[in-house]
Design an enzyme around this catalytic site. Structure first.
Site, PDB file in Angstrom:
ATOM      1  N   ASP A 159      10.214   5.418 -10.275  1.00 18.13           N
ATOM      2  CA  ASP A 159       9.855   6.060 -11.544  1.00 18.13           C
ATOM      3  C   ASP A 159      10.669   7.322 -11.805  1.00 18.13           C
ATOM      4  O   ASP A 159      11.027   7.625 -12.948  1.00 18.13           O
ATOM      5  CB  ASP A 159       8.365   6.412 -11.559  1.00 18.13           C
ATOM      6  CG  ASP A 159       7.502   5.228 -11.976  1.00 18.13           C
ATOM      7  OD1 ASP A 159       8.047   4.119 -12.119  1.00 18.13           O
ATOM      8  OD2 ASP A 159       6.280   5.414 -12.172  1.00 18.13           O
ATOM      9  N   SER A 209       0.812  -1.206   0.000  1.00 19.65           N
ATOM     10  CA  SER A 209       0.000   0.000   0.000  1.00 19.65           C
ATOM     11  C   SER A 209       0.853   1.266   0.000  1.00 19.65           C
ATOM     12  O   SER A 209       1.522   1.561  -0.985  1.00 19.65           O
ATOM     13  CB  SER A 209      -0.950  -0.050   1.200  1.00 19.65           C
ATOM     14  OG  SER A 209      -1.957   0.901   1.093  1.00 19.65           O
ATOM     15  N   LYS A 225      -0.754  -4.259  -3.044  1.00 17.95           N
ATOM     16  CA  LYS A 225      -2.036  -3.654  -2.666  1.00 17.95           C
ATOM     17  C   LYS A 225      -2.072  -2.223  -3.189  1.00 17.95           C
ATOM     18  O   LYS A 225      -1.606  -1.287  -2.553  1.00 17.95           O
ATOM     19  CB  LYS A 225      -2.237  -3.657  -1.159  1.00 17.95           C
ATOM     20  CG  LYS A 225      -3.610  -3.107  -0.757  1.00 17.95           C
ATOM     21  CD  LYS A 225      -3.744  -2.974   0.730  1.00 17.95           C
ATOM     22  CE  LYS A 225      -5.085  -2.338   1.075  1.00 17.95           C
ATOM     23  NZ  LYS A 225      -5.183  -0.938   0.580  1.00 17.95           N
TER      24      LYS A 225
END
Length: 497
Positions: A327, A316, A341
């Protein structure tokens, strides 16, 4: 959001009235719900008939409130593993978890040989003041033997109301007789951030859970690190076994290391308010009533070489941080593939002490990758120990859960590591039983050692396991408009510690 909550309340009231009146008022409910579609009157009639049958025919009387509460619970839990009805106790525990407070003894615990093992007492807690030490084995809780309990059952017994007492029977190494200690439960503040300089020039920063105080705690810990060593050359951010927590905490931790205004994460769901993009700027991680807590951080933190440690217990909010730093090529992600998740749970309060936790959106990394049922694939796969990944590699992940939400960006077949080889499971279980419980950040922490090696330009011992292939998404997701931030509670995955 307020309109939707009001509509849900009206539908609920109409449903209850119709059920009690055995369907006589159902025709009055022929209105449109929040999604603009007619209510399913035939199914609602069936619900009222089943309610009536249970009330009249069941072997013994059943309370109306119990039937209706269980009906709500079943309806919500049938959607996915993370949507749930929160009764008074569950709602209280959720709030305690996000606030970093609970009532108990103040010890971090694990299991060893069927007993509760004290990993560490929390400083200035009732257990700490009573002399409980790391390594102690708790063999009895009051007069009840611990042997045979699960860890969750033992933790629930140690929790309780403030100012109530519990007696622990403790076995301690080098002590011939059991130690019996009576401890009074108190409210405990959990420190979700730990940090230390592990060797000259290199620091370790651990976030065990994203709570409301996490950003402030992190800022204090980082300030202490730079006070101890102003010339840090590398930082390891440890998110292993971090089950998640509140979304602003994840954005704030990401923003501490990223350039201002870059995308941290985005969400998408049915509601217009669920189609949002979150940026590395103050209004997305701090309340309007306070200044920018990250303004106190040293400028060097934005450029210090970083490794982020993750494993299958990272879920999460911790996956949001790892995905953002990956990224933006701000850090090297190391460890094993995360839990996966990538869904948003929004809390809709139903009464003063009950609520519904409802999945309302999916999370995406800045480049548009969906985290859901896939997770973050590390740049460098490194096992938990030199002997392999132990039982960590056999943990269930999001994609293994029944009724899990699918990954909308990846329409191909889901790929999983083979975990059905009985002989391999038995070998790993035997190996794990012999091994001492791992203390993250210790000198025996194999993954931390490999992270330090990478920061120093030394060889890293990579895992032999093959991760799921990682798809690269071109470009960074830049929306045409920047929506206003709206705080969301993103509940953690899994049980509280």
């Amino acid at each position: 959001m307020g309109t939707k909550l009001k509509n849900i309340g009206l539908v609920g009231l109409g449903m209850v009235a119709g059920v009690i009146a055995m369907g006589t008022q159902l025709d009055a409910m022929a209105q449109k719900n929040a999604a603009g579609t007619p209510l399913p009157l035939e199914e609602l009639r069936q619900l009222s008939e089943v309610f009536g049958l249970i009330k009249s025919d069941y072997v013994e009387p059943v309370d109306d409130k119990k039937l209706l509460t269980e009906a709500i619970s079943g309806m919500v839990s049938s959607l996915d593993p993370h949507s749930a009805y929160l009764d008074k106790k569950a709602f209280k525990e959720l709030r305690e978890g996000t606030q970093g407070k609970f009532v108990g003894l103040g010890i971090e615990v694990g299991m060893e040989d069927g007993y509760v093992k004290v990993i560490s007492p929390i400083e200035d807690s009732p257990a700490y003041r009573a002399g409980i030490k790391a390594g102690d084995l708790i063999t009895r809780l009051d007069s009840t033997p611990v042997k045979g309990m699960t860890l969750d059952e033992a933790v629930k017994r140690m929790r309780g109301e403030p100012n109530t007492k519990i007696t622990l029977t403790i076995a301690r190494k080098d002590e011939d007789k059991p130690i019996i200690v009576a401890i009074t439960r108190q409210e405990i503040r959990v420190q979700s951030v730990k940090a230390k300089v592990v060797e000259p020039g290199y620091a370790w920063l651990r976030v065990s859970q994203f709570q409301e105080p996490t950003i402030d705690d992190m800022v204090k810990k980082i300030a202490a690190l730079y006070a101890q060593d102003p010339n840090l050359k590398g930082l390891v951010l440890d998110l292993r076994n971090d089950p998640g927590g509140v979304l602003p905490g994840a954005i704030g931790v990401s923003a501490a290391f990223l350039p201002k205004d870059v995308v941290v994460t985005s969400t998408n769901g049915q509601l217009p308010s669920s189609k949002e993009t979150y940026y590395a700027r103050r209004e997305f991680y701090a309340s309007r009533s306070v200044g920018d807590p990250l303004a106190k951080l040293p400028e060097a933190l934005k450029k210090i070489p970083m490794v982020v440690l993750v494993n299958s217990g990272s879920a999460s909010a911790s996956e949001i941080v790892a995905g953002a730093l990956q990224d933006h090529k701000r850090a090297t992600i190391m460890g094993t593939q995360t839990f996966g998740k990538g869904s948003v749970q929004t809390i809709r309060q139903l009464s003063a002490d009950t609520a519904v936790k409802l999945t309302t959106a999916r999370y995406y990394t800045p480049s548009g990758r969906s985290i859901q049922a896939k997770g973050i694939v590390p740049d460098l796969m490194v096992d938990e120990t030199a002997d392999g990944d132990g039982l960590n590699g056999l943990r269930l992940r999001e994609a293994d859960l029944q009724k899990h939400l699918t990954n909308d960006k990846d329409k191909g077949p889901e790929v999983h590591a083979a975990v059905d080889e009985l002989e391999e499971e038995q070998r790993l279980a035997a190996l794990e039983k012999k091994r001492k419980p791992l203390e993250f950040g210790s000198k025996d922490d194999f993954q931390l050692t490999q992270a330090l090696n990478h920061l120093k330009g030394l060889p890293v011992v990579l895992s032999k396991a093959k991760p799921e292939p990682k798809k690269e998404e071109p470009g960074i997701n830049k929306p045409k408009t920047e929506p206003k931030p709206e705080p969301k509670a993103e509940p953690k995955n899994g049980d509280k510690k």
